[in-house]
Every structure is written in structure tokens, then in C-alpha cells.
Design an enzyme around this catalytic site. Structure first.
Site, mmCIF file in Angstrom:
data_model
loop_
_atom_site.group_PDB
_atom_site.id
_atom_site.type_symbol
_atom_site.label_atom_id
_atom_site.label_comp_id
_atom_site.label_asym_id
_atom_site.label_seq_id
_atom_site.Cartn_x
_atom_site.Cartn_y
_atom_site.Cartn_z
ATOM 1 N N GLY A 92 0.871 -1.134 0.145
ATOM 2 C CA GLY A 92 -0.001 0.052 0.097
ATOM 3 C C GLY A 92 0.863 1.224 -0.047
ATOM 4 O O GLY A 92 0.312 2.327 -0.184
ATOM 5 N N ASP A 93 2.053 1.340 0.309
ATOM 6 C CA ASP A 93 2.790 2.377 0.244
ATOM 7 C C ASP A 93 4.286 1.878 -0.050
ATOM 8 O O ASP A 93 5.169 2.274 0.929
ATOM 9 C CB ASP A 93 2.850 3.114 1.579
ATOM 10 C CG ASP A 93 3.650 4.359 1.554
ATOM 11 O OD1 ASP A 93 3.886 4.969 0.391
ATOM 12 O OD2 ASP A 93 3.935 4.979 2.670
ATOM 13 N N LEU A 94 4.412 1.223 -0.945
ATOM 14 C CA LEU A 94 5.778 0.333 -1.345
ATOM 15 C C LEU A 94 7.024 1.433 -1.994
ATOM 16 O O LEU A 94 7.259 1.195 -3.557
ATOM 17 C CB LEU A 94 5.674 -0.641 -2.297
ATOM 18 C CG LEU A 94 6.507 -1.668 -2.620
ATOM 19 C CD1 LEU A 94 6.989 -2.358 -1.042
ATOM 20 C CD2 LEU A 94 6.328 -2.734 -3.398
#
Length: 287
Positions: free
Chosen positions: A189-191
Site C-alpha cells: 500500500g505504500d511501497l
């Protein structure tokens, strides 16, 4: 005033083997992270982020039990429960390594190695996303997620934008209308590049771990692929897609649509959390 000063007593207690004044501090969207020699302390920036600490710890416990081929932070201690006067915090194990600078990818063997390891990372997340135990433990992206996101952006962020900014945002939100409901993989989700750590051996980087799983869910891998493209550019993204066998038009369209909303997502979560700094940054291109 420095976080080392305002939280000196707490940091001295939680990181007793480190000198407080020498601690490295990193500021993320939701937490201030204080890095010790073998553990890190996450201090939520807002009350909303503090309320999510138990959920974050639970997700990290699930991830720690999976064979992903890389390390994830393990929860060691949590404090500041609701109804107490203690400052909220979460202590995690420290993962060695550093984020990879984009200039490192100018070397072809390095770029090939990084792309291959990202493909392996995403394949591993897709694999565990089919495990019923994992599916029962992690949240699933709701079917109306993108519709509700667009409605909330129009209601809460449009009044803060210029006319030109609203037109831009409408184009970006319209691209979400065609997104299917996909929940087949574990998605970070926030790579972004800052959340992926690497160690160098014999001139090549090796993936050591992934940080900041605040937004982990069962969702569409296009979200993580979009973050890779945003962090390292189209060329590396195309290599990852080829190595993973994911180069199809539908996926590429989903990646482009999701990537187009990254600034809006930052601004929306910031306004919900009362984080003026992140809100201003996210809306910079819409004012």
C-alpha cells in the site's frame, strides 16, 4: 524543538543502549520514527495515527509469521493505550539496510538485480494472499473503496483547490471509475523507495526488508507496482512487469489510474489526520 528533546525520557527508557542525542530521526506521513541500534520507536504524529497503532501491530505480527523471503519489522512493545497518560508508541525490531538511490539504477546489472528482486517480492505477496489464514487476519479492500475515495476528495479537498486544480483532480478521479475490485494479493500500500531497504554484497544490492506496513491489505497488486514506478521510473517498472509476467493492458491501465491519485491520497489522509504539513505538500499541484 527536536523530538530527541521533547521525548528524551521516553526514548532513554525504550532505547537504553543508545545515546539519545545520536539517534537518527525519520519523519513519515503518519509517524516519526526514531532509529536505535537494534530497534526503532514509532511515535504517531496525530491522534488518528495513534488510534491505529494496535491495528498496525496486529498486521505486523501476521507478516512476521510468513515466509516472504525478506524481513518485516516485528512488534516488540506498545505503549500509551487509550485512557492512559503515557505517550503512545510502538517499538519495532530494526531491519538493517538503506533505501536505494535512483542513481544506482544507472548501472545495468544493478537495475536487473533490483527488478528481479521486486518481481520476487510481489510474487511472494501474491502467493500468501491466497492463504486462508492470512486472508482472515488482514483487512480486505472494500468493493466501493475508490468510489468513496472520489466522493470524499470532492467533498473535503475540492474547496481547497483552484479551478484548474479541480479540473485536474476530476480527470484523475474519473480514471478510477473503471477499476475492478481486486483482492487476490497482500498489498503493502505504500511501497515507495524509502520503505524498501537494501544491503550491498559484491557490488550488487540485495533486498533486506520492507518497512511501514500501515496500509497493508488484500487488494490489487497494481497499487504496489504503481509505487515502484513512481519511485524508480517507467523503465524499472517495465522490467519488473516483464520478469513477473504481468505485462497486460488491463494491469497497465490500473497502474496508471492508481498512480495518478497518489498526491490526492496523500492530501486526503492528511486532512483526515489533521496533518497540515502533509496536506500542503499533497495539494501543491492543485492550488
Amino acid at each position: 524543538m527536536s523530538i530527541r528533546t521533547t521525548h528524551r525520557a521516553l526514548l532513554s527508557r525504550l532505547l537504553p543502549d543508545d545515546k539519545t542525542d545520536d539517534l537518527a530521526v525519520r519523519q513519515g506521513q503518519f509517524h516519526i520514527v526514531v532509529i536505535g541500534s537494534d530497534r526503532v520507536v514509532c511515535l504517531p504524529r496525530t491522534r488518528a495515527a495513534a488510534a491505529r497503532l494496535p491495528q498496525r501491530a496486529a498486521a505486523l505480527h501476521v507478516l512476521a509469521g510468513l515466509d516472504l523471503g525478506f524481513r518485516t519489522p516485528e512488534p516488540l512493545l506498545q505503549g500509551g493505550a487509550h485512557g492512559t497518560d503515557e505517550e503512545p508508541f510502538l517499538v519495532l525490531s530494526r531491519i538493517p539496510g538503506q533505501p536505494l538511490g535512483t542513481d544506482a539504477l544507472n548501472d545495468a546489472p544493478v537495475a536487473d538485480t533490483v527488478a528481479a528482486q521486486y518481481a520476487t517480492l510481489l510474487s511472494g505477496l501474491a502467493r500468501v494472499g491466497t492463504d486462508e489464514t492470512v486472508r482472515a487476519a488482514l483487512p480486505q479492500a472494500p468493493e466501493d473503496r475508490w468510489r468513496r475515495f472520489a466522493e470524499n476528495v470532492r467533498a473535503e479537498l475540492f474547496p481547497l483547490m483552484s479551478d484548474t486544480g479541480r479540473l485536474r483532480a476530476e480527470r484523475e478521479l474519473a480514471a478510477l471509475d473503471s477499476l475492478p475490485h481486486v483482492t487476490r494479493a497482500v498489498v503493502h500500500g505504500d511501497l515507495g523507495a524509502e520503505n524498501v531497504l537494501w544491503e550491498w554484497t559484491h557490488g550488487l544490492p540485495h533486498l533486506s526488508g520492507v518497512l511501514d506496513w500501515d496500509d497493508v491489505s488484500l487488494s490489487d497488486p497494481a497499487e504496489d507496482l504503481a509505487a515502484i514506478g513512481a519511485g524508480y521510473g517507467r523503465e524499472l517498472l517495465e522490467r519488473v512487469l516483464t520478469l513477473g509476467g504481468w505485462s497486460n493492458h488491463g494491469l497497465l491501465a490500473r497502474i496508471a489510474a492508481i498512480r495518478g491519485t497518489f498526491a490526492l491520497q496523500q492530501a486526503f489522509y492528511a486532512i483526515r489526520d489533521g496533518d497540515e504539513e502533509q496536506l500542503t505538500d499533497g495539494l501543491a499541484g492543485y492550488r
